[in-house]
Motif scaffolding. Structure first.
Motif, short mmCIF file in Angstrom:
data_model
loop_
_atom_site.label_atom_id
_atom_site.label_comp_id
_atom_site.label_asym_id
_atom_site.label_seq_id
_atom_site.Cartn_x
_atom_site.Cartn_y
_atom_site.Cartn_z
N ILE A 156 1.48 -6.65 -5.35
CA ILE A 156 0.25 -6.10 -5.82
C ILE A 156 0.48 -4.56 -5.21
O ILE A 156 1.13 -4.53 -4.17
CB ILE A 156 -1.03 -6.45 -5.25
N LEU A 157 0.42 -3.64 -5.99
CA LEU A 157 0.80 -2.32 -5.79
C LEU A 157 -0.51 -1.63 -5.70
O LEU A 157 -1.40 -1.59 -6.72
CB LEU A 157 1.56 -1.81 -6.87
N VAL A 158 -0.73 -0.93 -4.72
CA VAL A 158 -2.21 -0.05 -4.62
C VAL A 158 -1.69 1.40 -3.85
O VAL A 158 -1.16 1.53 -3.16
CB VAL A 158 -3.02 -0.53 -3.33
N CYS A 159 -2.16 2.57 -4.70
CA CYS A 159 -1.99 3.93 -4.30
C CYS A 159 -3.29 4.74 -4.19
O CYS A 159 -3.75 4.60 -5.47
CB CYS A 159 -0.68 4.31 -5.12
N SER A 160 -3.65 5.29 -3.11
CA SER A 160 -4.77 5.96 -3.09
C SER A 160 -4.59 7.31 -3.84
O SER A 160 -3.45 8.02 -3.86
CB SER A 160 -4.94 6.36 -1.52
N ASN A 161 -5.85 7.84 -4.62
CA ASN A 161 -5.79 9.17 -5.18
C ASN A 161 -6.50 10.09 -4.33
O ASN A 161 -6.84 11.34 -4.59
CB ASN A 161 -6.70 8.76 -6.27
N ASN A 162 -6.58 9.75 -3.06
CA ASN A 162 -7.28 10.57 -2.01
C ASN A 162 -6.49 10.96 -0.87
O ASN A 162 -6.56 12.06 -0.32
CB ASN A 162 -8.81 10.27 -1.67
N SER A 163 -5.68 10.05 -0.31
CA SER A 163 -4.92 10.43 0.87
C SER A 163 -3.65 11.29 0.29
O SER A 163 -2.97 11.05 -0.54
CB SER A 163 -4.43 9.16 1.17
N PHE B 275 0.76 -0.98 -0.14
CA PHE B 275 -0.16 -0.09 -0.18
C PHE B 275 0.76 1.21 -0.06
O PHE B 275 1.65 1.41 1.09
CB PHE B 275 -0.82 0.10 1.19
N ILE B 276 0.66 2.17 -0.97
CA ILE B 276 1.54 3.22 -1.11
C ILE B 276 0.81 4.78 -1.05
O ILE B 276 -0.33 4.65 -1.36
CB ILE B 276 2.21 3.14 -2.72
N PHE B 277 1.50 5.50 -0.28
CA PHE B 277 0.71 6.85 0.03
C PHE B 277 1.32 7.89 -0.63
O PHE B 277 2.83 8.23 -0.09
CB PHE B 277 0.65 6.94 1.61
N GLU B 278 1.04 8.62 -1.64
CA GLU B 278 1.65 9.76 -2.15
C GLU B 278 1.06 11.13 -1.75
O GLU B 278 -0.05 11.20 -1.64
CB GLU B 278 1.21 9.48 -3.75
N PRO B 279 2.23 11.94 -1.43
CA PRO B 279 1.86 13.29 -0.68
C PRO B 279 0.68 13.99 -1.46
O PRO B 279 0.09 14.88 -0.75
CB PRO B 279 3.08 13.70 -0.28
#
Length: 398
Positions: free
Chosen positions: A86-93, A61-65
């Motif tokens: 598996i790679l998952v990155c939020s578009n809201n966090s 799980f990846i968090f992009e600033p």
């Protein structure tokens, strides 16, 4: 909120595997996948080419600033293909209040755990800058992840969100021109003091997502921690040792002795009681005695001391000027920005140049972050002050 977060996370794990998995093409980045049950929340997804929906999968799980899911996915693709994550990155966090981001993460976890068969022992978190702080906070609160890769920033510094007695492994990744480089060095000392399973990997770069080869180094280290718990992994451990030793020798040949020391120190710790390391131990000791190493070490130490003095002088001044915008001495700031740029452009010491770059970027980040505030749009005086500061910084760096 924190107790609630733990309960939510555990309940999501419990309901895993109850729903059919969606079909997504492997080997490409899927952006803007809707999170069911969350209003307008989406994420980016990457499935490795080896992905098999009938088998348990590891996940990152990846968090992009800045909440750019596809951007956050990109540095991890090599890792995904090597280890099958598996790679998952939020578009809201994004950088902001932790409670808001915890809620977003909870909804994302619920969706992922209900639609993919996830191996609970191979779940990882990562993030860059504020996303890095969020990743370590979630890992510390839940203690359900195998590892964290923190890029370009450390922790939230809220006590219960800090690494302490949890079981996960932590890798810090930071460029030596990153504004948080000194912070990451201090975090390394803290984690060593509390005997937390951790390491810090530094390299030549600024404050941005690490390149894929550095992300791979971090996950190679995390994979080694997993191998050390297995009884039949001696060949794989030996293979990883040879790869680590090759990098150590390359640092030595390039006379990057601080990086060589960091690498050999990590290897001596990681392979202790697993492999014969007497030869490496002797090389490490010889390295620490060398004049070139001592010179580089002293240069770094002096630069960090100078950085503390500059930061202690410039940061309070900047905060005070934003509180009193009518009293700002722009001529003074112009001279300070020019001094920093002169150090970056002309100083004979690499460490001083890197230090000045870190200080200048730190000021830029603190000024620019105010531009993202809603107050910026509502306060013409503040917006003019911010724009003037940013204009001066850009002009001084030309």
């Amino acid at each position: 909120m924190c107790l609630k977060f733990r309960i939510f996370f555990l309940s999501f794990i419990a309901v895993s595997f109850l729903h059919a998995q969606d079909s997504f093409e492997k080997g490409i980045v899927h952006d803007s996948i809707l999170v069911t049950g969350a209003e307008k929340e989406t994420f980016a997804l990457y499935l490795p080419k080896s992905f098999n929906e009938n088998q348990l999968s590891s996940i990152v799980f990846i968090f992009e600033p800045a909440a750019r899911g596809a951007i956050g996915i990109q540095p991890f693709i090599t890792v995904s293909e090597k280890y099958g994550h598996i790679l998952v990155c939020s578009n809201n966090s994004r950088n902001g209040p932790y409670n808001r981001n915890f809620e977003i993460a909870n909804r994302l976890f619920k969706y992922i755990f209900s639609r993919f068969s996830i191996n609970e022992s191979e779940m990882y978190l990562s993030g860059f800058s504020g996303g890095s702080r969020l990743a370590s906070a979630i890992a510390s609160l839940t203690d359900k992840f195998a590892g964290v890769v923190g890029c370009g920033a450390g922790f939230s510094y809220i006590q219960e969100q800090m690494p302490a007695a949890q079981a996960y492994s932590y890798v810090g990744l930071c460029g030596d021109r990153d504004m948080n480089f000194r912070e990451m060095q201090e975090n390394k000392d803290y984690l060593k003091l509390i005997k937390f399973n951790s390491t810090l990997i530094t390299y030549d770069d600024e404050h941005r997502w690490p390149p894929q080869n550095q992300i791979l180094r971090a996950f190679d280290w995390l994979h080694l921690q997993k191998l050390k718990k297995e009884t039949s992994a001696s060949d794989k451990i030996l293979s990883q040792y040879h790869a680590d030793y090759t990098l150590f020798k390359q640092f030595m040949e390039d006379q990057k002795l601080l990086l060589a020391s960091e690498q050999s120190e990590r290897m001596l710790k990681d392979y202790k009681h697993l492999l014969e390391t007497d030869s490496l131990s002797k090389q490490h000791a010889k390295l620490l005695r060398s004049k070139v190493y001592k010179k580089q070490k002293t240069a770094l130490s002096n630069a960090l001391k100078r950085e503390i003095k500059l930061a202690d002088r410039l940061r309070p001044k900047l905060s005070n000027d934003f509180e009193n915008p009518n009293d700002v001495d722009f001529d003074w700031w112009k001279k300070e920005f020019e001094k920093l740029n002169e150090l970056i452009e002309k100083d004979d010491s690499d460490e001083i140049r890197k230090m000045a770059y870190r200080v200048r970027f730190d000021l830029f980040a603190k000024i620019y972050s105010r531009r993202n505030s809603s107050v910026y749009d509502q306060n013409p005086e503040l917006s003019e002050l911010i724009n003037q500061f940013l204009g001066m910084l850009r002009a001084s760096s030309k």
